[in-house]
Design a protein around this motif. Structure first.
Motif, PDB file in Angstrom:
ATOM      1  N   MET A  30      18.107 -11.112   1.149  1.00 59.25           N
ATOM      2  CA  MET A  30      18.367 -11.670   2.459  1.00 59.25           C
ATOM      3  C   MET A  30      17.919 -10.663   3.504  1.00 59.25           C
ATOM      4  O   MET A  30      18.069  -9.465   3.326  1.00 59.25           O
ATOM      5  N   GLN A  31      17.392 -11.184   4.571  1.00 56.63           N
ATOM      6  CA  GLN A  31      16.945 -10.335   5.669  1.00 56.63           C
ATOM      7  C   GLN A  31      17.493 -10.902   6.975  1.00 56.63           C
ATOM      8  O   GLN A  31      17.278 -12.065   7.281  1.00 56.63           O
ATOM      9  N   TYR A  32      18.246 -10.085   7.691  1.00 58.01           N
ATOM     10  CA  TYR A  32      18.732 -10.461   9.019  1.00 58.01           C
ATOM     11  C   TYR A  32      17.938  -9.661  10.042  1.00 58.01           C
ATOM     12  O   TYR A  32      17.832  -8.438   9.928  1.00 58.01           O
ATOM     13  N   THR A  33      17.408 -10.353  11.023  1.00 60.21           N
ATOM     14  CA  THR A  33      16.626  -9.717  12.062  1.00 60.21           C
ATOM     15  C   THR A  33      17.258 -10.013  13.413  1.00 60.21           C
ATOM     16  O   THR A  33      17.655 -11.150  13.669  1.00 60.21           O
ATOM     17  N   ASN A  34      17.375  -9.005  14.249  1.00 62.66           N
ATOM     18  CA  ASN A  34      17.843  -9.173  15.617  1.00 62.66           C
ATOM     19  C   ASN A  34      16.702  -8.781  16.545  1.00 62.66           C
ATOM     20  O   ASN A  34      16.088  -7.719  16.376  1.00 62.66           O
ATOM     21  N   VAL A  35      16.430  -9.645  17.500  1.00 64.62           N
ATOM     22  CA  VAL A  35      15.342  -9.410  18.448  1.00 64.62           C
ATOM     23  C   VAL A  35      15.929  -9.440  19.856  1.00 64.62           C
ATOM     24  O   VAL A  35      16.534 -10.438  20.258  1.00 64.62           O
ATOM     25  N   LEU A  36      15.770  -8.337  20.575  1.00 69.54           N
ATOM     26  CA  LEU A  36      16.232  -8.278  21.961  1.00 69.54           C
ATOM     27  C   LEU A  36      15.131  -8.827  22.853  1.00 69.54           C
ATOM     28  O   LEU A  36      13.996  -8.338  22.830  1.00 69.54           O
ATOM     29  N   LEU A  37      15.476  -9.858  23.621  1.00 70.66           N
ATOM     30  CA  LEU A  37      14.517 -10.470  24.540  1.00 70.66           C
ATOM     31  C   LEU A  37      14.850 -10.094  25.976  1.00 70.66           C
ATOM     32  O   LEU A  37      16.014  -9.943  26.343  1.00 70.66           O
ATOM     33  N   ARG A  38      13.815  -9.987  26.785  1.00 69.60           N
ATOM     34  CA  ARG A  38      13.955  -9.686  28.213  1.00 69.60           C
ATOM     35  C   ARG A  38      14.844 -10.726  28.890  1.00 69.60           C
ATOM     36  O   ARG A  38      15.637 -10.417  29.773  1.00 69.60           O
ATOM     37  N   ASP A  39      14.696 -11.977  28.477  1.00 72.90           N
ATOM     38  CA  ASP A  39      15.494 -13.080  29.025  1.00 72.90           C
ATOM     39  C   ASP A  39      15.420 -14.243  28.046  1.00 72.90           C
ATOM     40  O   ASP A  39      14.731 -14.167  27.034  1.00 72.90           O
ATOM     41  N   TRP A  40      16.148 -15.309  28.348  1.00 78.04           N
ATOM     42  CA  TRP A  40      16.094 -16.495  27.483  1.00 78.04           C
ATOM     43  C   TRP A  40      15.682 -17.741  28.267  1.00 78.04           C
ATOM     44  O   TRP A  40      16.050 -18.862  27.961  1.00 78.04           O
ATOM     45  N   LYS A  41      14.805 -17.515  29.229  1.00 79.32           N
ATOM     46  CA  LYS A  41      14.309 -18.615  30.062  1.00 79.32           C
ATOM     47  C   LYS A  41      13.551 -19.650  29.234  1.00 79.32           C
ATOM     48  O   LYS A  41      13.666 -20.858  29.467  1.00 79.32           O
ATOM     49  N   ALA A  42      12.754 -19.205  28.253  1.00 77.37           N
ATOM     50  CA  ALA A  42      11.998 -20.150  27.428  1.00 77.37           C
ATOM     51  C   ALA A  42      12.937 -21.043  26.626  1.00 77.37           C
ATOM     52  O   ALA A  42      12.692 -22.245  26.478  1.00 77.37           O
ATOM     53  N   TRP A  43      14.025 -20.471  26.124  1.00 76.28           N
ATOM     54  CA  TRP A  43      15.008 -21.257  25.374  1.00 76.28           C
ATOM     55  C   TRP A  43      15.603 -22.335  26.279  1.00 76.28           C
ATOM     56  O   TRP A  43      15.732 -23.485  25.883  1.00 76.28           O
ATOM     57  N   LYS A  44      15.965 -21.912  27.491  1.00 81.38           N
ATOM     58  CA  LYS A  44      16.541 -22.845  28.471  1.00 81.38           C
ATOM     59  C   LYS A  44      15.532 -23.936  28.817  1.00 81.38           C
ATOM     60  O   LYS A  44      15.877 -25.125  28.860  1.00 81.38           O
ATOM     61  N   ALA A  45      14.276 -23.542  29.055  1.00 79.65           N
ATOM     62  CA  ALA A  45      13.234 -24.507  29.415  1.00 79.65           C
ATOM     63  C   ALA A  45      13.017 -25.541  28.313  1.00 79.65           C
ATOM     64  O   ALA A  45      12.755 -26.716  28.590  1.00 79.65           O
ATOM     65  N   PRO A  67      13.412 -14.660   1.260  1.00 85.74           N
ATOM     66  CA  PRO A  67      12.085 -14.835   0.669  1.00 85.74           C
ATOM     67  C   PRO A  67      12.150 -15.458  -0.732  1.00 85.74           C
ATOM     68  O   PRO A  67      11.872 -14.813  -1.736  1.00 85.74           O
ATOM     69  N   ASN A  68      12.542 -16.710  -0.776  1.00 93.45           N
ATOM     70  CA  ASN A  68      12.679 -17.420  -2.042  1.00 93.45           C
ATOM     71  C   ASN A  68      11.347 -18.021  -2.466  1.00 93.45           C
ATOM     72  O   ASN A  68      10.457 -18.222  -1.648  1.00 93.45           O
ATOM     73  N   GLN A  69      11.239 -18.330  -3.726  1.00 88.58           N
ATOM     74  CA  GLN A  69      10.042 -18.973  -4.267  1.00 88.58           C
ATOM     75  C   GLN A  69      10.471 -20.200  -5.054  1.00 88.58           C
ATOM     76  O   GLN A  69      10.862 -20.071  -6.223  1.00 88.58           O
ATOM     77  N   PRO A  70      10.422 -21.366  -4.424  1.00 87.01           N
ATOM     78  CA  PRO A  70      10.830 -22.591  -5.117  1.00 87.01           C
ATOM     79  C   PRO A  70      10.100 -22.758  -6.437  1.00 87.01           C
ATOM     80  O   PRO A  70       8.943 -22.377  -6.592  1.00 87.01           O
ATOM     81  N   GLY A  71      10.820 -23.322  -7.395  1.00 86.16           N
ATOM     82  CA  GLY A  71      10.260 -23.550  -8.720  1.00 86.16           C
ATOM     83  C   GLY A  71      10.699 -22.510  -9.727  1.00 86.16           C
ATOM     84  O   GLY A  71      10.604 -22.737 -10.933  1.00 86.16           O
ATOM     85  N   LEU A  72      11.172 -21.370  -9.248  1.00 91.21           N
ATOM     86  CA  LEU A  72      11.685 -20.337 -10.150  1.00 91.21           C
ATOM     87  C   LEU A  72      13.187 -20.516 -10.327  1.00 91.21           C
ATOM     88  O   LEU A  72      13.851 -21.116  -9.484  1.00 91.21           O
ATOM     89  N   SER A  73      13.722 -19.966 -11.406  1.00 89.14           N
ATOM     90  CA  SER A  73      15.180 -19.959 -11.572  1.00 89.14           C
ATOM     91  C   SER A  73      15.776 -19.114 -10.454  1.00 89.14           C
ATOM     92  O   SER A  73      15.081 -18.309  -9.822  1.00 89.14           O
ATOM     93  N   ARG A 103      14.840 -11.848  -7.915  1.00 90.23           N
ATOM     94  CA  ARG A 103      13.965 -10.723  -8.268  1.00 90.23           C
ATOM     95  C   ARG A 103      12.691 -10.731  -7.413  1.00 90.23           C
ATOM     96  O   ARG A 103      12.260  -9.693  -6.913  1.00 90.23           O
ATOM     97  N   ALA A 104      12.086 -11.905  -7.269  1.00 91.59           N
ATOM     98  CA  ALA A 104      10.858 -12.019  -6.477  1.00 91.59           C
ATOM     99  C   ALA A 104      11.124 -11.692  -5.009  1.00 91.59           C
ATOM    100  O   ALA A 104      10.329 -11.004  -4.358  1.00 91.59           O
ATOM    101  N   GLY A 105      12.233 -12.183  -4.477  1.00 93.24           N
ATOM    102  CA  GLY A 105      12.595 -11.902  -3.090  1.00 93.24           C
ATOM    103  C   GLY A 105      12.843 -10.421  -2.858  1.00 93.24           C
ATOM    104  O   GLY A 105      12.416  -9.850  -1.848  1.00 93.24           O
ATOM    105  N   ARG A 106      13.536  -9.785  -3.807  1.00 95.83           N
ATOM    106  CA  ARG A 106      13.803  -8.346  -3.704  1.00 95.83           C
ATOM    107  C   ARG A 106      12.481  -7.577  -3.693  1.00 95.83           C
ATOM    108  O   ARG A 106      12.264  -6.702  -2.850  1.00 95.83           O
ATOM    109  N   ALA A 107      11.573  -7.919  -4.590  1.00 98.45           N
ATOM    110  CA  ALA A 107      10.282  -7.236  -4.656  1.00 98.45           C
ATOM    111  C   ALA A 107       9.492  -7.443  -3.360  1.00 98.45           C
ATOM    112  O   ALA A 107       8.885  -6.505  -2.842  1.00 98.45           O
ATOM    113  N   ASP A 108       9.525  -8.662  -2.830  1.00 99.51           N
ATOM    114  CA  ASP A 108       8.821  -8.963  -1.577  1.00 99.51           C
ATOM    115  C   ASP A 108       9.360  -8.110  -0.435  1.00 99.51           C
ATOM    116  O   ASP A 108       8.595  -7.490   0.311  1.00 99.51           O
TER     117      ASP A 108
END
Length: 185
Positions: free
Chosen positions: A1-16, A61-67, A73-78
């Motif tokens: 699992m990967q959590y990303t936090n992105v600081l934005l100058r503003d959130w005007k685009a979200w509002k728009a 980073p999952n890979q559908p079709g795998l157990s 394991r694939a996600g960890r390696a990625d």
């Protein structure tokens, strides 16, 4: 699992665009959402679209079709093989695609990025469809939590579930094992 936090100058685009959260099932990150609006004590989150805001993004980073185990394991390696520069490029491109129509410019609007990679993931919870059925005493989490002399093992992994209450229950079990091994109960 990967959590990303992105600081934005503003959130005007979200509002728009009239959004607070965006799902992207086939995106590099599968979701992006504005920090939860709140006011607690002396803290108040950004209420004005002109104020800076944190965007939370999630990637598995999952890979559908795998157990499930092979996906883990694939996600960890990625995650371990992907340099920050690649992750940053993907974040900038994805947010630009998501928010560009609302006036977002990744070069101008992204102020900071924090990436938390958890290649170890959560405590493994057994898959009743794909994992073999076996007696509890033979399950890896039960074998792994066996006491070692005066040492007792307690954590969510020892209970095979990534929940606080499981970790607390496992702590209680470990304490009881220590007390019994010392003849205190």
């Amino acid at each position: 699992m990967q959590y990303t936090n992105v600081l934005l100058r503003d959130w005007k685009a979200w509002k728009a665009l009239g959004v607070r959260s965006i799902s992207a099932p086939n995106g590099y990150h599968t979701s992006a959402s504005l920090d939860t609006a709140m006011a607690i004590g002396g803290y108040a989150s950004a209420m004005d679209p002109a104020e800076p805001v944190v965007v939370h993004m999630v990637r598995n980073p999952n890979q559908p079709g795998l157990s499930r185990k092979d996906q883990n394991r694939a996600g960890r390696a990625d995650m371990l093989a992907t340099p920050f520069e690649t992750i940053e490029r993907e974040i900038r491109a994805q947010l630009q695609r998501m928010l560009g129509a609302g006036g977002f410019d990744a070069r101008r609007d992204i102020l900071a990025i924090t990436v938390n990679r958890w290649p170890h993931g959560y405590a493994y919870t057994y898959d009743t469809l794909g994992d073999p059925d076996m007696p509890d005493a033979q399950r890896p989490h039960v074998i792994g939590r066996r006491p070692l002399g005066r040492i007792a093992i307690a954590n969510a992994d020892a209970g095979a579930a990534a929940f606080t209450n499981v970790a607390i229950d496992e702590a209680e079990r470990a304490v009881q094992e220590c007390l019994v091994s010392r003849g205190l109960t």
